[in-house]
Design an enzyme around this catalytic site. Structure first.
Site, PDB file in Angstrom:
ATOM      1  N   CYS A   1     -44.533  20.585  26.009  1.00 16.40           N
ATOM      2  CA  CYS A   1     -43.361  19.746  26.567  1.00 16.40           C
ATOM      3  C   CYS A   1     -43.448  19.523  27.994  1.00 16.40           C
ATOM      4  O   CYS A   1     -42.635  18.687  28.652  1.00 16.40           O
ATOM      5  CB  CYS A   1     -42.041  20.137  26.169  1.00 16.40           C
TER       6      CYS A   1
ATOM      7  N   HIS B   1     -33.907  19.646  30.820  1.00 17.64           N
ATOM      8  CA  HIS B   1     -34.870  19.477  29.579  1.00 17.64           C
ATOM      9  C   HIS B   1     -33.805  19.299  28.315  1.00 17.64           C
ATOM     10  O   HIS B   1     -34.338  18.399  27.513  1.00 17.64           O
ATOM     11  CB  HIS B   1     -35.642  20.721  29.416  1.00 17.64           C
TER      12      HIS B   1
ATOM     13  N   HIS C   1     -36.912  13.586  21.371  1.00 20.43           N
ATOM     14  CA  HIS C   1     -37.829  14.499  22.135  1.00 20.43           C
ATOM     15  C   HIS C   1     -39.336  14.015  21.989  1.00 20.43           C
ATOM     16  O   HIS C   1     -39.724  14.197  20.857  1.00 20.43           O
ATOM     17  CB  HIS C   1     -37.676  15.903  21.686  1.00 20.43           C
TER      18      HIS C   1
END
Length: 412
Positions: free
Chosen positions: A171, A305, A340
């Site tokens: 990520c 995040h 996401h």
């Protein structure tokens, strides 16, 4: 010649839009791309597909693909997302009309987290087939899996000959791509770098793992909420043109923002869980501030995040609280808007943030009607905040312990 690191162009393909105006409108109106979707898991999940604007957005770039590349884009949409945003970022930075001084000093770090997996799976199925597709004889089918493929394609189309690299780091891929771009410029390897990341996450192989480990939320994700229950996946891409300020000035191009601080680390803790104390993330944050020459009170906004998982949001909030204390800036997460995006999350969220900052808007965390009472963070109001932001940060925390942070300053 100035050695500041400038962003002179960017482009994004996201679930809430592919142009700055539609993106900001979606953020202001509280729109989300998340919908219950059948991706082949035997049950629908909340998933954010690319916005309908993408076909028009990508038309010019796709017209330049050869036959094999066009077929590969059909097989692996992530290739198309990355290629289109790279092409558009190049145009936005005026690199065709105001070309770089030396094509051997133009590089790419545009990446994917997991490689373009569907091309590999397709090639495997064709190898087992009694009548394989002619595509497997093109010379492109296997190489297209590699995470630097989009950068290689754009280098071929635009004729630049600097390094073409990839940063497949879960990520944190997109943010570390930007950091690597800055380092290539600082080290004197390149004057201009195409950075960013792309991901098509609707692969059963990927999502089944997240579902089995309980990471996918059965409802729309709610980062920083007291009842948060996990994340939802999505797809998209974003690209940035990063160059030295001196080179941009020589081309007669005005920077949009400056990349003034960065750091990246590994927690060396667990393949999926964040390290609970947040010591490594805190170290990276302090190093980023030091490189930028900032004090904590200089930061006006953090795009977190903020996955919506219990452990990530708790660890991230604790780090912010320890470093910023009573001078906490605005903090929000965009994952309730777009899902996401895994390897594309950092770059897409940064691009959406940049679009919002340019019109003096701080985006909210969608659905945050009940923040976790343990978090002493400064969240924007549900409608967002109309305020001019000059200095902001982007955080990315990836599976495997990857930690990446960047500090940006808007150009005047």
């Amino acid at each position: 010649m100035s050695n500041r690191i400038a962003i002179t162009g960017y482009a994004v393909a996201s679930p809430i839009g592919c142009t700055p105006s539609s993106i900001v409108r979606s953020l202001r109106e509280g729109k989300t791309g998340l919908q219950l979707t059948d991706v082949g898991l035997g049950q629908p999940i909340w998933y954010a597909r690319i916005h309908d604007e993408f076909s028009q957005f990508a038309a010019e770039a796709f017209a330049q693909l050869d036959g094999a590349q066009a077929r590969l884009v059909e097989i692996e949409p992530g290739l198309g997302y990355g290629y289109a945003v790279g092409w558009e970022a190049w145009r936005h930075a005026q690199l065709d009309s105001c070309p770089p001084a030396n094509v051997s000093r133009v590089a790419s770090t545009l990446s994917s987290s997991k490689g373009f997996l569907r091309t590999y799976l397709y090639a495997h199925s064709q190898m087992l087939s009694s009548s394989p597709s002619p595509l497997v004889d093109s010379g492109e089918w296997l190489k297209a899996f590699s995470a630097e493929t989009v950068g290689r394609w754009i280098a071929q189309k635009k004729g630049f000959c600097g390094p073409v690299m990839a940063t497949p780091l879960a990520c944190a891929t997109g943010v570390i791509s930007l950091i690597m771009a800055a380092n290539l410029i600082r080290e004197g390897v390149a004057d201009v770098v195409l950075a960013g990341s792309a991901e098509y996450t609707a692969n059963v192989m990927n999502l089944a793992g997240f579902l089995n480990m309980g990471a996918l939320s059965p409802e729309r994700t709610r980062p920083f909420h007291r009842n948060r229950s996990g994340f939802n996946a999505g797809e998209g891409a974003a690209a940035f043109i990063v160059e030295s300020e001196g080179h941009a000035q020589a081309r007669g191009v005005q920077p949009l923002a400056y990349l003034v601080g960065w750091d990246y680390r590994s927690e060396a803790y667990h393949i999926t869980a964040v390290e609970p104390s947040g010591e490594t993330a805190e170290f990276a944050l302090r190093q980023t501030l030091r490189r930028a020459g900032w004090q904590p009170h200089d930061v006006e906004y953090i795009n977190a995040h903020g996955t919506g998982t219990p452990l990530n949001d708790q660890a991230e909030a604790q780090v912010i609280e320890r470093v910023f204390g009573d001078s906490c800036p605005y903090v929000s997460s965009l994952k309730a808007h777009i899902g996401h995006l895994l390897g594309a999350s950092g770059s897409v969220e940064l691009a959406l943030t940049l679009a919002a900052m340019r019109v003096h808007f701080v985006p909210p965390t969608l659905g945050l009607d009940e923040p976790d009472p343990e978090f002493r963070l400064r969240f924007p109001r549900p409608a967002g905040e109309d305020v001019r932001i000059q200095r902001f940060m982007k955080f990315s925390l990836g599976f495997g312990g990857h930690v990446a942070m960047v500090a940006l300053e808007m150009a005047s």
